[in-house]
Structures are given as C-alpha cells and as structure tokens.
Scaffold this motif. Structure first.
Motif, PDB file in Angstrom:
ATOM      1  N   UNK A  76     -10.543   5.560   0.262  1.00 54.55           N
ATOM      2  CA  UNK A  76     -11.299   4.320   0.456  1.00 54.55           C
ATOM      3  C   UNK A  76     -10.757   3.256  -0.486  1.00 54.55           C
ATOM      4  N   UNK A  77     -11.037   1.997  -0.179  1.00 52.04           N
ATOM      5  CA  UNK A  77     -10.635   0.901  -1.044  1.00 52.04           C
ATOM      6  C   UNK A  77      -9.132   0.744  -1.171  1.00 52.04           C
ATOM      7  N   UNK A  78      -8.696   0.385  -2.373  1.00 51.90           N
ATOM      8  CA  UNK A  78      -7.276   0.147  -2.617  1.00 51.90           C
ATOM      9  C   UNK A  78      -6.408   1.377  -2.363  1.00 51.90           C
ATOM     10  N   UNK A  79      -6.820   2.574  -2.782  1.00 55.00           N
ATOM     11  CA  UNK A  79      -5.995   3.754  -2.494  1.00 55.00           C
ATOM     12  C   UNK A  79      -5.736   3.919  -0.993  1.00 55.00           C
ATOM     13  N   UNK A  80      -6.734   3.640  -0.181  1.00 58.85           N
ATOM     14  CA  UNK A  80      -6.544   3.751   1.264  1.00 58.85           C
ATOM     15  C   UNK A  80      -5.598   2.664   1.764  1.00 58.85           C
ATOM     16  N   UNK A  81      -5.758   1.458   1.236  1.00 55.80           N
ATOM     17  CA  UNK A  81      -4.868   0.364   1.643  1.00 55.80           C
ATOM     18  C   UNK A  81      -3.412   0.714   1.342  1.00 55.80           C
ATOM     19  N   UNK A  82      -3.197   1.302   0.160  1.00 54.71           N
ATOM     20  CA  UNK A  82      -1.840   1.684  -0.235  1.00 54.71           C
ATOM     21  C   UNK A  82      -1.320   2.793   0.665  1.00 54.71           C
ATOM     22  N   UNK A  83      -2.182   3.750   0.955  1.00 62.04           N
ATOM     23  CA  UNK A  83      -1.800   4.878   1.813  1.00 62.04           C
ATOM     24  C   UNK A  83      -1.388   4.386   3.201  1.00 62.04           C
ATOM     25  N   UNK A  84      -2.172   3.484   3.767  1.00 61.12           N
ATOM     26  CA  UNK A  84      -1.877   2.951   5.099  1.00 61.12           C
ATOM     27  C   UNK A  84      -0.578   2.151   5.086  1.00 61.12           C
ATOM     28  N   UNK A  85      -0.422   1.313   4.064  1.00 60.70           N
ATOM     29  CA  UNK A  85       0.792   0.503   3.962  1.00 60.70           C
ATOM     30  C   UNK A  85       2.024   1.372   3.790  1.00 60.70           C
ATOM     31  N   UNK A  86       1.880   2.463   3.039  1.00 59.79           N
ATOM     32  CA  UNK A  86       2.991   3.403   2.846  1.00 59.79           C
ATOM     33  C   UNK A  86       3.381   4.048   4.168  1.00 59.79           C
ATOM     34  N   UNK A 118      10.193  -6.647   4.878  1.00 55.95           N
ATOM     35  CA  UNK A 118       8.844  -7.151   5.145  1.00 55.95           C
ATOM     36  C   UNK A 118       7.812  -6.039   5.010  1.00 55.95           C
ATOM     37  N   UNK A 119       8.139  -4.849   5.518  1.00 55.24           N
ATOM     38  CA  UNK A 119       7.208  -3.721   5.440  1.00 55.24           C
ATOM     39  C   UNK A 119       6.992  -3.283   3.995  1.00 55.24           C
ATOM     40  N   UNK A 120       8.063  -3.271   3.215  1.00 55.92           N
ATOM     41  CA  UNK A 120       7.930  -2.900   1.816  1.00 55.92           C
ATOM     42  C   UNK A 120       7.196  -3.962   1.005  1.00 55.92           C
ATOM     43  N   UNK A 121       7.314  -5.203   1.441  1.00 56.95           N
ATOM     44  CA  UNK A 121       6.564  -6.288   0.792  1.00 56.95           C
ATOM     45  C   UNK A 121       5.072  -6.065   1.001  1.00 56.95           C
ATOM     46  N   UNK A 122       4.688  -5.697   2.218  1.00 62.13           N
ATOM     47  CA  UNK A 122       3.275  -5.429   2.491  1.00 62.13           C
ATOM     48  C   UNK A 122       2.776  -4.249   1.658  1.00 62.13           C
ATOM     49  N   UNK A 123       3.632  -3.258   1.459  1.00 61.94           N
ATOM     50  CA  UNK A 123       3.268  -2.110   0.636  1.00 61.94           C
ATOM     51  C   UNK A 123       3.089  -2.543  -0.819  1.00 61.94           C
ATOM     52  N   UNK A 124       4.008  -3.355  -1.310  1.00 59.33           N
ATOM     53  CA  UNK A 124       3.907  -3.847  -2.687  1.00 59.33           C
ATOM     54  C   UNK A 124       2.632  -4.663  -2.889  1.00 59.33           C
ATOM     55  N   UNK A 125       2.283  -5.471  -1.911  1.00 62.37           N
ATOM     56  CA  UNK A 125       1.057  -6.257  -2.003  1.00 62.37           C
ATOM     57  C   UNK A 125      -0.177  -5.352  -2.068  1.00 62.37           C
ATOM     58  N   UNK A 126      -0.151  -4.293  -1.289  1.00 62.59           N
ATOM     59  CA  UNK A 126      -1.270  -3.355  -1.316  1.00 62.59           C
ATOM     60  C   UNK A 126      -1.394  -2.711  -2.699  1.00 62.59           C
ATOM     61  N   UNK A 127      -0.266  -2.380  -3.288  1.00 60.97           N
ATOM     62  CA  UNK A 127      -0.275  -1.774  -4.624  1.00 60.97           C
ATOM     63  C   UNK A 127      -0.811  -2.737  -5.677  1.00 60.97           C
ATOM     64  N   UNK A 128      -0.596  -4.009  -5.440  1.00 56.78           N
ATOM     65  CA  UNK A 128      -1.086  -5.005  -6.383  1.00 56.78           C
ATOM     66  C   UNK A 128      -2.613  -5.051  -6.412  1.00 56.78           C
ATOM     67  N   UNK A 129      -3.229  -4.498  -5.389  1.00 54.42           N
ATOM     68  CA  UNK A 129      -4.684  -4.472  -5.345  1.00 54.42           C
ATOM     69  C   UNK A 129      -5.286  -3.583  -6.411  1.00 54.42           C
ATOM     70  N   UNK A 130      -4.436  -2.769  -7.063  1.00 55.39           N
ATOM     71  CA  UNK A 130      -4.916  -1.853  -8.096  1.00 55.39           C
ATOM     72  C   UNK A 130      -5.086  -2.546  -9.444  1.00 55.39           C
ATOM     73  N   UNK A 131      -4.599  -3.775  -9.563  1.00 56.44           N
ATOM     74  CA  UNK A 131      -4.726  -4.516 -10.818  1.00 56.44           C
ATOM     75  C   UNK A 131      -5.433  -5.841 -10.557  1.00 56.44           C
ATOM     76  N   UNK A 132      -5.812  -6.516 -11.618  1.00 57.49           N
ATOM     77  CA  UNK A 132      -6.554  -7.771 -11.467  1.00 57.49           C
ATOM     78  C   UNK A 132      -6.045  -8.825 -12.442  1.00 57.49           C
ATOM     79  N   UNK A 133      -6.556 -10.038 -12.279  1.00 57.46           N
ATOM     80  CA  UNK A 133      -6.205 -11.131 -13.175  1.00 57.46           C
ATOM     81  C   UNK A 133      -4.739 -11.491 -13.162  1.00 57.46           C
ATOM     82  N   UNK A 134      -4.207 -11.762 -14.347  1.00 58.20           N
ATOM     83  CA  UNK A 134      -2.808 -12.170 -14.466  1.00 58.20           C
ATOM     84  C   UNK A 134      -1.859 -11.063 -14.026  1.00 58.20           C
ATOM     85  N   UNK A 135      -2.250  -9.817 -14.285  1.00 57.86           N
ATOM     86  CA  UNK A 135      -1.399  -8.689 -13.866  1.00 57.86           C
ATOM     87  C   UNK A 135      -1.223  -8.690 -12.349  1.00 57.86           C
TER      88      UNK A 135
END
Length: 204
Positions: A76-86, A118-135
């Motif tokens: 669920x949440x970000x882990x699922x987003x990353x899994x789907x994007x992967x 493009x597909x790897x960019x979407x995956x990278x964006x999903x991984x970014x969901x695991x951090x917040x703020x400036x990171x």
C-alpha cells in the motif's frame, strides 16, 4: 532511409550503452537459440531476432508483468507505487528490447532507449515518494536530470551513427567513381567487365 543495425552499430556498442538509471538494451549478436535469454534471464526457445521470437518475447513480457503486478497487491502507499512502477519499467524494457531487435533499425533502437528512459523516470519519481521536503525536491530533480541525460545520449548516438554511415557512403561513392574512370581506359567487352566489377565491388 532506415538504417539497419549491423557492423557499424556493433562497433559503436560502448557509445550506445545506456546509463545505469535507464537500463541497457541488448544489441543482438549471433546466438544459438538454446543460449539466448530474455532480459530477466528466462531462456529463449526460438531464434533470436525472428518473428517468432518477437511474439514470444512480447507474450513473455506480458506474463512477467502480470506476475510482478500481482505481487504489488499486498502493498500500500508508496511501496505499492514503487512496486507497480518497477513492474511497468521491466515490461517496457523487455518489450522495447524485443521490438528493437526485431526491427533492427537505428530508429527502433533509439525509440526503445527513449521509452525505457521515460519508464525509468516514472520509477524514479515513484521512489521519490519515500522522502519529503527538500530531499524530495532533490530526488525529483535528479530523476528528471537522469531522463534528460538518457534522451540526449540516445539522440546524440543516433546522429553519430548516421554521420559515420553517411561518411562511409560518400567515401564508397568517391572510390566507385575512381574505379569507373579507370574503366574508361578500356573498350568493348573489357570495359563492360570492368564496369560490372566496379559496380559489384562498391554495391552500385
């Protein structure tokens, strides 16, 4: 004019390697069906580059995606987003790799690299969901930079290969003209044979 992938591209293989963030396309080499593999390591049971292999690769990619996607349902949440994007990125890579090898043209390989980026960019964006703020901002910026770099490299490699091919064609044409000039020193059947030999030698 469509350029097929042959000796010229294989010679430039190091320049065509995709960055780590955008995976690597497999430029086909002479392989026995028993030893050829798909990107995920599964054995290929038909001749590489054939129509049958292309269809099998597409089906294999679809099945692998379905299995990988199903594993994401327990998350669920970000882990699922990353899994789907992967899962999606792996499918894109497998399908584009198969398509590029089947069409075997410079345009096909370039298009594949762009779509994988493009597909790897979407995956990278999903991984970014695991951090917040400036990171998160930095993460998204790096994801974008990686995609831009991969796309720029793909376009630059295409231009480089086209330029080398054009230069080779121009040199061959010039040498062909020289060969025809030499034939002018003859007449009759001898000249005809000379011209035929020149055409054969330079692919005219």
């Amino acid at each position: 004019m469509k350029r097929t992938i042959g000796t010229a591209l294989l010679a430039l293989a190091p320049a065509l390697a995709l960055a780590q963030a955008t995976a690597t396309l497999q430029v086909p080499a002479a392989q026995h069906p028993a030893t050829a593999q798909y990107p995920d390591g599964a054995p290929m049971t038909v001749a590489a580059g054939s129509k049958e292999q292309y269809a099998q690769a597409k089906a294999h990619a679809a099945a692998a995606y379905k299995a990988a996607r199903a594993q994401c349902n327990s998350l669920a949440g970000t882990p699922k987003d990353i899994c789907v994007a992967q899962a999606k990125a792996q499918r894109v890579r497998a399908e584009e790799d198969a398509t590029a090898q089947f069409k075997n043209t410079l345009d096909a390989y370039t298009r594949a690299r762009m779509r994988i980026a493009a597909a790897n960019y979407n995956l990278d964006r999903a991984r970014c969901g695991a951090v917040a703020g400036n990171d998160r901002d930095v993460c998204l910026g790096q994801a974008k930079a990686s995609r831009v770099a991969a796309e720029v490299d793909a376009r630059a490699d295409k231009k480089s290969i086209e330029a080398r091919a054009d230069a080779r064609d121009e040199k061959r044409t010039a040498q062909y003209k020289v060969a025809l000039e030499k034939c002018d020193a003859f007449a009759g059947t001898v000249k005809d044979n000379c011209v035929s030999a020149a055409k054969s030698a330079y692919g005219e």
